[in-house]
Design a protein around this motif. Structure first.
Motif, PDB file in Angstrom:
ATOM      1  N   UNK A  22      -2.795  13.101   6.236  1.00  0.00           N
ATOM      2  CA  UNK A  22      -2.108  14.385   6.339  1.00  0.00           C
ATOM      3  C   UNK A  22      -0.595  14.288   6.352  1.00  0.00           C
ATOM      4  N   UNK A  23      -0.061  13.103   6.597  1.00  0.00           N
ATOM      5  CA  UNK A  23       1.385  12.918   6.595  1.00  0.00           C
ATOM      6  C   UNK A  23       1.924  12.515   5.223  1.00  0.00           C
ATOM      7  N   UNK A  24       1.008  12.373   4.246  1.00  0.00           N
ATOM      8  CA  UNK A  24       1.429  12.109   2.883  1.00  0.00           C
ATOM      9  C   UNK A  24       1.599  10.647   2.516  1.00  0.00           C
ATOM     10  N   UNK A  25       1.164   9.754   3.390  1.00  0.00           N
ATOM     11  CA  UNK A  25       1.237   8.326   3.071  1.00  0.00           C
ATOM     12  C   UNK A  25      -0.098   7.666   3.380  1.00  0.00           C
ATOM     13  N   UNK A  26      -0.226   6.399   3.009  1.00  0.00           N
ATOM     14  CA  UNK A  26      -1.485   5.689   3.243  1.00  0.00           C
ATOM     15  C   UNK A  26      -1.772   5.640   4.745  1.00  0.00           C
ATOM     16  N   UNK A  27      -2.986   5.992   5.110  1.00  0.00           N
ATOM     17  CA  UNK A  27      -3.393   6.000   6.504  1.00  0.00           C
ATOM     18  C   UNK A  27      -3.446   4.582   7.045  1.00  0.00           C
ATOM     19  N   UNK A  28      -3.085   4.416   8.317  1.00  0.00           N
ATOM     20  CA  UNK A  28      -3.061   3.080   8.909  1.00  0.00           C
ATOM     21  C   UNK A  28      -4.425   2.399   8.892  1.00  0.00           C
ATOM     22  N   UNK A  29      -5.507   3.154   8.959  1.00  0.00           N
ATOM     23  CA  UNK A  29      -6.841   2.555   8.915  1.00  0.00           C
ATOM     24  C   UNK A  29      -7.134   1.953   7.541  1.00  0.00           C
ATOM     25  N   UNK A  30      -6.526   2.484   6.494  1.00  0.00           N
ATOM     26  CA  UNK A  30      -6.718   1.954   5.148  1.00  0.00           C
ATOM     27  C   UNK A  30      -6.151   0.539   5.054  1.00  0.00           C
ATOM     28  N   UNK A  31      -5.034   0.310   5.730  1.00  0.00           N
ATOM     29  CA  UNK A  31      -4.435  -1.023   5.711  1.00  0.00           C
ATOM     30  C   UNK A  31      -5.404  -2.064   6.287  1.00  0.00           C
ATOM     31  N   UNK A  32      -6.146  -1.704   7.320  1.00  0.00           N
ATOM     32  CA  UNK A  32      -7.124  -2.620   7.916  1.00  0.00           C
ATOM     33  C   UNK A  32      -8.208  -2.951   6.894  1.00  0.00           C
ATOM     34  N   UNK A  33      -8.640  -1.950   6.140  1.00  0.00           N
ATOM     35  CA  UNK A  33      -9.614  -2.177   5.074  1.00  0.00           C
ATOM     36  C   UNK A  33      -9.066  -3.152   4.038  1.00  0.00           C
TER      37      UNK A  33
END
Length: 146
Positions: A22-33
């Motif tokens: 929702x903030x317009x950038x890659x979600x932090x959980x995606x980085x873990x993936x």
């Protein structure tokens, strides 16, 4: 590309629409993936894939992630994620470092460190690494130390 350490194992990533929060950038959980994907591909390249893990009744399981989010990734960014095995006791524990970069501007978006412990798949309990893990992961550690 200039990396924090020599001779990384590198994968290419593309930030997709589903990676954006929702903030317009890659979600932090995606980085873990992405960290998991990079570690798995490196293990596979070393000959230690899921089939081999099952055959040996062993796996390297994450027990700790330390992540420094340094800059944001945005939809359609093309990224490169590098990993190195930087510490390994050849018994139970292994530590990987990661660095995520955006080649278009050379910015490092993330640095992370993950600690893994060898477990017995059938019980989920910590168990000494089999010889196949020691033989398979050894070249990667030597590369990271060089």
């Amino acid at each position: 590309m200039v990396w924090d350490l020599a001779t990384p194992f590198v994968i290419d990533l593309n930030v997709g629409e589903d990676d954006i929060d929702g903030l317009g950038h890659a979600n932090n959980a995606v980085y873990v993936t992405w960290l998991e994907r990079c570690a798995w591909r490196h293990s596979q390249q070393l000959g230690l894939d899921l089939t081999e893990y099952r055959r040996l009744d062993r796996a390297m399981a994450v027990v700790r992630h330390e992540i420094d989010y340094l800059a944001s990734a945005y939809q359609d960014d093309e990224l490169q994620l590098a990993t190195w095995i930087v510490d390994w006791d050849q018994r139970l524990k292994m530590t990987r470092r990661f660095q995520l970069k955006r080649p278009s501007d050379g910015v490092t978006l993330l640095r992370a460190q993950t600690t893994f412990v060898c477990i017995e798949l059938s019980t989920g309990k910590p168990k000494r690494m089999p010889a196949e893990f020691i033989e398979g992961y050894a070249p990667a550690l030597q590369t990271a130390a060089s």
